[in-house]
Motif scaffolding. Sequence first.
Motif, PDB file in Angstrom:
ATOM      1  N   MET A   1       0.834  -1.201   0.000  1.00  0.00           N
ATOM      2  CA  MET A   1       0.000   0.000   0.000  1.00  0.00           C
ATOM      3  C   MET A   1       0.875   1.260   0.000  1.00  0.00           C
ATOM      4  N   LYS A   2       1.929   1.245   0.830  1.00  0.00           N
ATOM      5  CA  LYS A   2       2.850   2.388   0.890  1.00  0.00           C
ATOM      6  C   LYS A   2       3.583   2.559  -0.437  1.00  0.00           C
ATOM      7  N   LEU A   3       4.033   1.437  -1.007  1.00  0.00           N
ATOM      8  CA  LEU A   3       4.873   1.502  -2.201  1.00  0.00           C
ATOM      9  C   LEU A   3       4.109   1.969  -3.430  1.00  0.00           C
ATOM     10  N   LYS A   4       2.798   1.728  -3.462  1.00  0.00           N
ATOM     11  CA  LYS A   4       2.002   2.248  -4.572  1.00  0.00           C
ATOM     12  C   LYS A   4       2.033   3.769  -4.590  1.00  0.00           C
ATOM     13  N   LEU A   5       1.967   4.358  -3.395  1.00  0.00           N
ATOM     14  CA  LEU A   5       2.040   5.813  -3.293  1.00  0.00           C
ATOM     15  C   LEU A   5       3.453   6.313  -3.601  1.00  0.00           C
ATOM     16  N   VAL A   6       4.467   5.590  -3.090  1.00  0.00           N
ATOM     17  CA  VAL A   6       5.858   5.992  -3.309  1.00  0.00           C
ATOM     18  C   VAL A   6       6.206   5.920  -4.784  1.00  0.00           C
ATOM     19  N   LYS A   7       5.782   4.850  -5.447  1.00  0.00           N
ATOM     20  CA  LYS A   7       6.114   4.692  -6.864  1.00  0.00           C
ATOM     21  C   LYS A   7       5.509   5.817  -7.690  1.00  0.00           C
ATOM     22  N   PHE A   8       4.312   6.239  -7.325  1.00  0.00           N
ATOM     23  CA  PHE A   8       3.671   7.332  -8.057  1.00  0.00           C
ATOM     24  C   PHE A   8       4.484   8.619  -7.926  1.00  0.00           C
ATOM     25  N   LYS A   9       5.114   8.806  -6.758  1.00  0.00           N
ATOM     26  CA  LYS A   9       5.857  10.028  -6.490  1.00  0.00           C
ATOM     27  C   LYS A   9       7.338   9.933  -6.870  1.00  0.00           C
ATOM     28  N   SER A  10       7.817   8.760  -7.217  1.00  0.00           N
ATOM     29  CA  SER A  10       9.261   8.574  -7.406  1.00  0.00           C
ATOM     30  C   SER A  10       9.619   8.177  -8.835  1.00  0.00           C
ATOM     31  N   LYS A  11       8.961   8.799  -9.801  1.00  0.00           N
ATOM     32  CA  LYS A  11       9.261   8.477 -11.196  1.00  0.00           C
ATOM     33  C   LYS A  11      10.723   8.773 -11.544  1.00  0.00           C
ATOM     34  N   ASN A  12      11.263   9.814 -10.933  1.00  0.00           N
ATOM     35  CA  ASN A  12      12.658  10.154 -11.216  1.00  0.00           C
ATOM     36  C   ASN A  12      13.606   9.092 -10.684  1.00  0.00           C
ATOM     37  N   ASP A  13      13.293   8.513  -9.506  1.00  0.00           N
ATOM     38  CA  ASP A  13      14.129   7.437  -8.959  1.00  0.00           C
ATOM     39  C   ASP A  13      14.086   6.202  -9.852  1.00  0.00           C
ATOM     40  N   ILE A  14      12.904   5.880 -10.363  1.00  0.00           N
ATOM     41  CA  ILE A  14      12.774   4.736 -11.269  1.00  0.00           C
ATOM     42  C   ILE A  14      13.670   4.926 -12.479  1.00  0.00           C
ATOM     43  N   LYS A  15      13.744   6.154 -12.940  1.00  0.00           N
ATOM     44  CA  LYS A  15      14.526   6.468 -14.139  1.00  0.00           C
ATOM     45  C   LYS A  15      16.026   6.485 -13.872  1.00  0.00           C
ATOM     46  N   THR A  16      16.436   7.028 -12.745  1.00  0.00           N
ATOM     47  CA  THR A  16      17.864   7.287 -12.527  1.00  0.00           C
ATOM     48  C   THR A  16      18.565   6.291 -11.614  1.00  0.00           C
ATOM     49  N   ASN A  17      17.832   5.660 -10.680  1.00  0.00           N
ATOM     50  CA  ASN A  17      18.468   4.799  -9.686  1.00  0.00           C
ATOM     51  C   ASN A  17      18.674   3.391 -10.236  1.00  0.00           C
ATOM     52  N   TYR A  18      19.917   3.030 -10.446  1.00  0.00           N
ATOM     53  CA  TYR A  18      20.266   1.708 -10.990  1.00  0.00           C
ATOM     54  C   TYR A  18      19.712   0.578 -10.119  1.00  0.00           C
ATOM     55  N   ARG A  19      19.644   0.802  -8.804  1.00  0.00           N
ATOM     56  CA  ARG A  19      19.212  -0.255  -7.884  1.00  0.00           C
ATOM     57  C   ARG A  19      17.784  -0.027  -7.381  1.00  0.00           C
ATOM     58  N   TYR A  20      16.991   0.693  -8.125  1.00  0.00           N
ATOM     59  CA  TYR A  20      15.602   0.926  -7.708  1.00  0.00           C
ATOM     60  C   TYR A  20      14.866  -0.415  -7.548  1.00  0.00           C
ATOM     61  N   ILE A  21      14.142  -0.559  -6.442  1.00  0.00           N
ATOM     62  CA  ILE A  21      13.406  -1.798  -6.173  1.00  0.00           C
ATOM     63  C   ILE A  21      11.970  -1.653  -6.669  1.00  0.00           C
TER      64      ILE A  21
END
Length: 318
Positions: free
Chosen positions: A268-288
């Motif tokens: 539930m938390k991660l659904k909200l985090v993923k929506f807000k962390s598009k830049n991390d998905i793009k730039t973080n090599y180790r994004y979970i």
Amino acid sequence: MAKILITGACGLIGRKICSGLIKRDNQVIGTDVNTGSYNDGKKNYSFIQADARDRAVFEGLFKNEGFDVVIHCACTADNDLSDTITEEDMKRSAIYDDYIYNLAVSSGVKKFILISTSQVYEFPKTREPIRETDRLKIVSNYARLKRESEKKLAEALKTNNNMISAALRVAPIYTSDFSNNLLCKILDPDTGGLFVYYSGDYGFQFCCLHNLVEFVMCFVKHADDKTYMGIYNVADSNICSAREIIKYARARKKYGPVLQRNLGKDMMKLKLVKFKSKNDIKTNYRYIDMTTFFNNNVLDITRAKKLYNFKWNIDNTK
């Protein structure tokens, strides 16, 4: 004795590949923007400090040295890039792409190896092994950087396809003392503690660095005709479970107790985090990405096994 150029020669991956090839009596010239002492003083090894922007240096090397093999490790995660892949990293890689493949082709290099990444794939929800011909999904800067490199290599070969080339789509690497890619699957960045869901039987695909190095050495020695050209998945023979990673961490006495977390609350938390962390998905090599966390995705390494048996794993790595 083959004469071999290795870019990114002072990074974690590059220095180990240099060392392995030197031990097998090859003449190795390494280049890197940084210096390093790992292979200094070894017979048949020389080093030139150079970056992607030093095009004239590489033009001179290809003109004067008569390389048999080129291994392109520069601009590779865990070799000389951080876990955040920036626009500047992508630009630097693109500069290499503009000339290094064409220089290799025009100077008569016999074999070329590009270190790429398994991140270029679309990871399926099924447990079907991921093959070299499967769909791609470019969502991160690192995946884009390496996919562009793959395409530039293919374009260069259109002018002269006598060069036997390989793009190695490598799973995240580890060694006995390099654990960043392993631990990011079980380490909570907020608390600094280890965590697990259920009993930790879910797993991830990794590549022991020694498997990558030995595959490269086998390709250099044995890939002697065009049937060896193309893309190779390079990874351990089996996935590594969260429970095995915890055992690895405990054996090194770096971490304390492991917290068993509640998956429902975290999702539930991660659904909200993923929506807000598009830049991390793009730039973080180790994004979970929790949407693929329990898929147990595995790379099909059948093609690569025709050259090497992949004997290293998390239990016997050194």
